[in-house]
Write an enzyme that holds these catalytic residues in place. Structure first.
Site, mmCIF file in Angstrom:
data_model
loop_
_atom_site.group_PDB
_atom_site.id
_atom_site.type_symbol
_atom_site.label_atom_id
_atom_site.label_comp_id
_atom_site.label_asym_id
_atom_site.label_seq_id
_atom_site.Cartn_x
_atom_site.Cartn_y
_atom_site.Cartn_z
ATOM 1 N NE ARG A 157 14.149 -12.836 -62.801
ATOM 2 C CZ ARG A 157 13.342 -13.892 -62.768
ATOM 3 N NH1 ARG A 157 12.145 -13.806 -62.211
ATOM 4 N NH2 ARG A 157 13.707 -15.046 -63.291
ATOM 5 C CD GLU A 192 16.405 -17.425 -68.088
ATOM 6 O OE1 GLU A 192 16.300 -18.167 -69.082
ATOM 7 O OE2 GLU A 192 15.880 -17.678 -66.991
ATOM 8 C CG ASN A 205 13.576 -14.328 -67.392
ATOM 9 O OD1 ASN A 205 13.444 -15.505 -67.684
ATOM 10 N ND2 ASN A 205 14.607 -13.878 -66.678
ATOM 11 C CB SER A 228 8.122 -15.461 -60.469
ATOM 12 O OG SER A 228 9.370 -16.098 -60.659
ATOM 13 C CE LYS A 264 16.190 -19.196 -71.910
ATOM 14 N NZ LYS A 264 14.733 -19.063 -71.817
ATOM 15 C CE LYS A 323 20.486 -21.024 -70.026
ATOM 16 N NZ LYS A 323 20.385 -19.617 -69.586
ATOM 17 C CD GLU A 342 11.500 -17.855 -70.408
ATOM 18 O OE1 GLU A 342 12.123 -17.796 -69.342
ATOM 19 O OE2 GLU A 342 12.001 -17.522 -71.487
ATOM 20 N N GLY A 343 10.541 -21.051 -66.821
ATOM 21 C CA GLY A 343 9.955 -21.667 -65.637
ATOM 22 C C GLY A 343 10.819 -22.644 -64.873
ATOM 23 N NE ARG A 359 15.755 -16.433 -59.792
ATOM 24 C CZ ARG A 359 15.647 -16.882 -61.036
ATOM 25 N NH1 ARG A 359 14.794 -17.833 -61.316
ATOM 26 N NH2 ARG A 359 16.393 -16.388 -62.001
#
Length: 473
Positions: A121, A137, A139, A144, A307, A362, A366-367, A448
Site C-alpha cells: 500500500r 510511505e 508499506n 490493513s 523508511k 520517522k 509500522e502501525g 483514512r
C-alpha cells in the site's frame, strides 16, 4: 468544483447516525473495542460523508500503483545494494531491523522458494501547496483495511441513495468510487496459490494467516479470507507466537498446518518489535522463511519497506539505476533526509533545529504512533546519543487539505474538521532471484481520515477512521 458537505443537524443528523450504524453492523463494517468479548464488535470509526478528492490526482495514484510495485521488486532483486543499506541501518536499530536482517542472513542459504508475494500500500496526502499527491510511505507488510474500505464506500453510497444527506442523490453515484480492495487483495493471494499449486503439482492447499493474539481488526482480515474462499481457496489463522508449536515441515520443505498443505504464508503481524517477545518468535520467522510456501512478505520484501529505503529512492540517481526515472513517480516525492554523517545528513541536522516545524521524524516502524512531529523533534533528538540518530529519517511535512467532514466514533460525532490520507493497494508476485514478474496489479484504495488536530493517523491504533472518496474535477 467540489460540492460542499451536507449540512445536517438535529433530527436529520440523528437519523443519519442511526441508519449509518445499522448499515455498518449489518454489513460487517465493524472492529473490536479494547478489552472486547468475542460477541461485542462495534462500528468501525467512519466519516459521516465521503471526502472530496481531485479526480485527476486519484487517477494518477491508480496509474502509478503498478510502477511502485515494480520499483520495489527491483530493489529486492538488487540484493547486494539492499543488504548493504539494511546492514548499515541495523547498526542503529539492532533490536528490530537488525534482528530481521540477521534472521534473513541465517535463512538465505536455506531459502527454497524464490517467488514472493507483495500486498503493498502506497500512502499519499494531497498537498495543497502543489495540489498534487505526495507519498507519505510505502508499506510492504500487513497492509490493513483492504477488507473494510469497500464497505465504507458502499455505506456512503447507500446513505446518498436513500436521500439521507439532505436531498435525493446529493452526490452523483459516478463520483463515489467503491474500492475493490477486498477482492483485489484476495486475488493477489489467489495468484500466489495458483503459482504454488502449479509449480508443486499439488491441489487443495491453504493460505495461512499469521496473526496477532487478540486482534481487534479481525473483521478486516476475515473479509479478505471470505473473498478468497469464494474464489475456491480456504484459509486458516495461527497466532505468531504459536507458529512453532502448530506447523510441520516435511523433508521436502513443504509447510503443513493441521495436516493441510500451506501454499502462502500471509503475515498480518510480525511488523513491530513488541510482537517478537515470545522465546520462539525469531525461530518461527526463520522456520517459515525456509519453507516452500510463498511468503507475503518475505523477510527481504519486508525490509525493503524500511523508511531508509524510501529516503534513498527519492534520489534521482538511485531511481535511474533501476530504470525508474519517471516524472510521475518523482512528482510524488517530498524531501527526505538521512540523519547520519553524510552531506545530506549534516544539512538535515541543521534544518531540524532551525526549522523543526517543517518536518516529521520517522523511525523504521509500522502501525501508527511512532513518529515525532515538528517542535517535539529537537528535544527528542537531544534525549538520544547522536550515534542513534541514523535510525531515523527526516521528512518534509505535507500540507494537506482540511475538510468539514465529521468522524463517528463510539456513537459520538466528533465536532472537528479532518485531514485525509489516500492509500493505493497493489499486488505483486515476483521471483526475488531473477526479477521475473508473474502478477502485478492495482488492487483498490483506502481513504483514512483523522481529526485535523491529531498528528497520528492509525485507525486500529486509535487515531483515525476509515473514509471513502467523492471525486470531483
Amino acid at each position: 468544483m467540489a460540492l460542499s458537505f451536507p449540512d445536517l443537524s438535529g433530527a436529520a443528523l440523528n437519523d443519519l447516525v442511526e441508519k449509518l450504524t445499522h448499515y455498518a453492523i449489518s454489513n460487517g463494517l465493524v472492529i473490536y473495542p479494547p478489552g472486547f468479548k468475542a460477541y461485542q464488535p462495534s462500528v468501525a470509526p467512519v466519516t459521516l460523508y465521503p471526502t472530496p478528492f481531485p479526480r485527476a490526482q486519484f487517477s494518477k495514484g491508480v496509474a502509478i500503483s503498478t510502477k511502485f510495485n515494480e520499483l520495489y521488486s527491483r530493489v529486492v532483486v538488487d540484493k547486494s545494494w539492499l543488504k548493504q543499506v539494511i546492514a548499515d541501518l541495523s547498526k542503529y536499530d539492532r533490536n528490530f531491523t537488525g534482528m530481521l536482517y540477521k534472521t534473513y542472513l541465517e535463512a538465505e542459504p536455506k531459502i527454497v522458494q524464490p517467488v514472493s508475494l507483495g500486498l503493498f500500500r502506497s500512502d499519499y496526502m494531497l498537498d495543497t501547496v502543489s495540489n498534487s499527491i505526495k507519498q507519505v510511505e510505502f508499506n510492504t507488510v500487513s497492509v490493513s483495511f483492504g477488507g473494510l474500505s469497500p464497505k465504507v464506500g458502499q455505506l456512503h453510497s447507500f446513505l446518498n441513495s436513500q436521500g439521507l444527506y439532505g436531498r435525493p442523490q446529493y452526490y452523483q453515484e459516478a463520483d463515489l468510487p467503491t474500492s475493490q480492495s477486498m477482492d483485489g487483495l484476495a486475488k493477489g493471494l489467489l495468484e500466489a496459490v495458483k503459482y504454488y499449486e502449479t509449480s508443486e503439482k499439488t491441489a487443495s492447499t491453504i493460505v495461512l494467516f499469521v496473526v496477532q493474539p487478540g486482534e481487534r481488526n479481525v473483521f478486516d482480515q476475515r473479509a479478505i479470507e471470505y473473498s478468497l474462499f469464494a474464489k475456491g481457496v480456504k484459509s486458516e489463522r495461527v497466532e505468531f507466537d504459536k507458529v512453532t508449536s502448530s506447523v510441520k515441515v516435511d523433508s521436502s520443505s513443504k509447510l503443513f498446518y493441521k495436516e493441510q498443505e500451506v501454499a502462502v504464508v500471509y503475515y498480518r503481524s510480525a511488523y513491530a518489535p513488541s510482537e517478537y517477545n515470545h522465546p520462539d518468535s525469531w525461530k518461527a520467522r526463520l522456520l517459515l522463511e525456509t519453507t516452500k510456501a510463498v511468503k507475503c512478505p518475505s523477510l527481504l520484501v519486508q525490509l525493503s519497506g524500511a523508511k531508509k529505503v524510501q529516503q534513498l529512492l527519492t534520489d534521482r540517481a538511485v531511481l535511474q539505476k533501476y530504470g525508474f526515472l519517471d516524472e510521475e513517480l518523482l512528482s510524488t516525492f517530498v524531501r527526505i533526509y538521512p540523519l547520519d554523517s553524510s552531506e545530506q545528513g549534516q544539512i538535515a541536522k541543521k534544518l531540524v533545529f532551525e526549522h523543526s516545524e517543517r518536518f516529521v521524524l520517522k523511525p523504521q516502524r509500522e502501525g501508527g504512533g511512532n513518529n515525532i512531529y515538528k517542535q517535539d523533534i529537537p528535544g527528542f533528538l537531544r534525549s538520544l546519543d547522536e550515534k542513534e540518530w541514523g535510525a531515523y529519517i527526516l521528512m518534509e511535512l505535507i500540507v494537506p487539505a482540511v475538510h468539514d467532514n465529521h468522524i463517528l466514533r463510539n456513537g459520538e460525532v466528533l465536532d472537528e474538521s479532518i485531514v485525509s490520507e489516500l492509500g493505493m493497494f497493489g499486488t505483486l508476485l515476483f521471483n526475488e532471484t531473477d526479477g521475473t514478474i508473474l502478477h502485478n496489479d492495482y488492487a483498490g484504495y483506502l481513504l483514512r481520515s483523522k481529526t485535523s488536530t491529531s498528528n497520528e493517523g492509525g485507525v486500529a491504533a486509535g487515531f483515525g477512521c476509515v473514509d471513502s472518496l467523492y471525486l470531483h474535477d
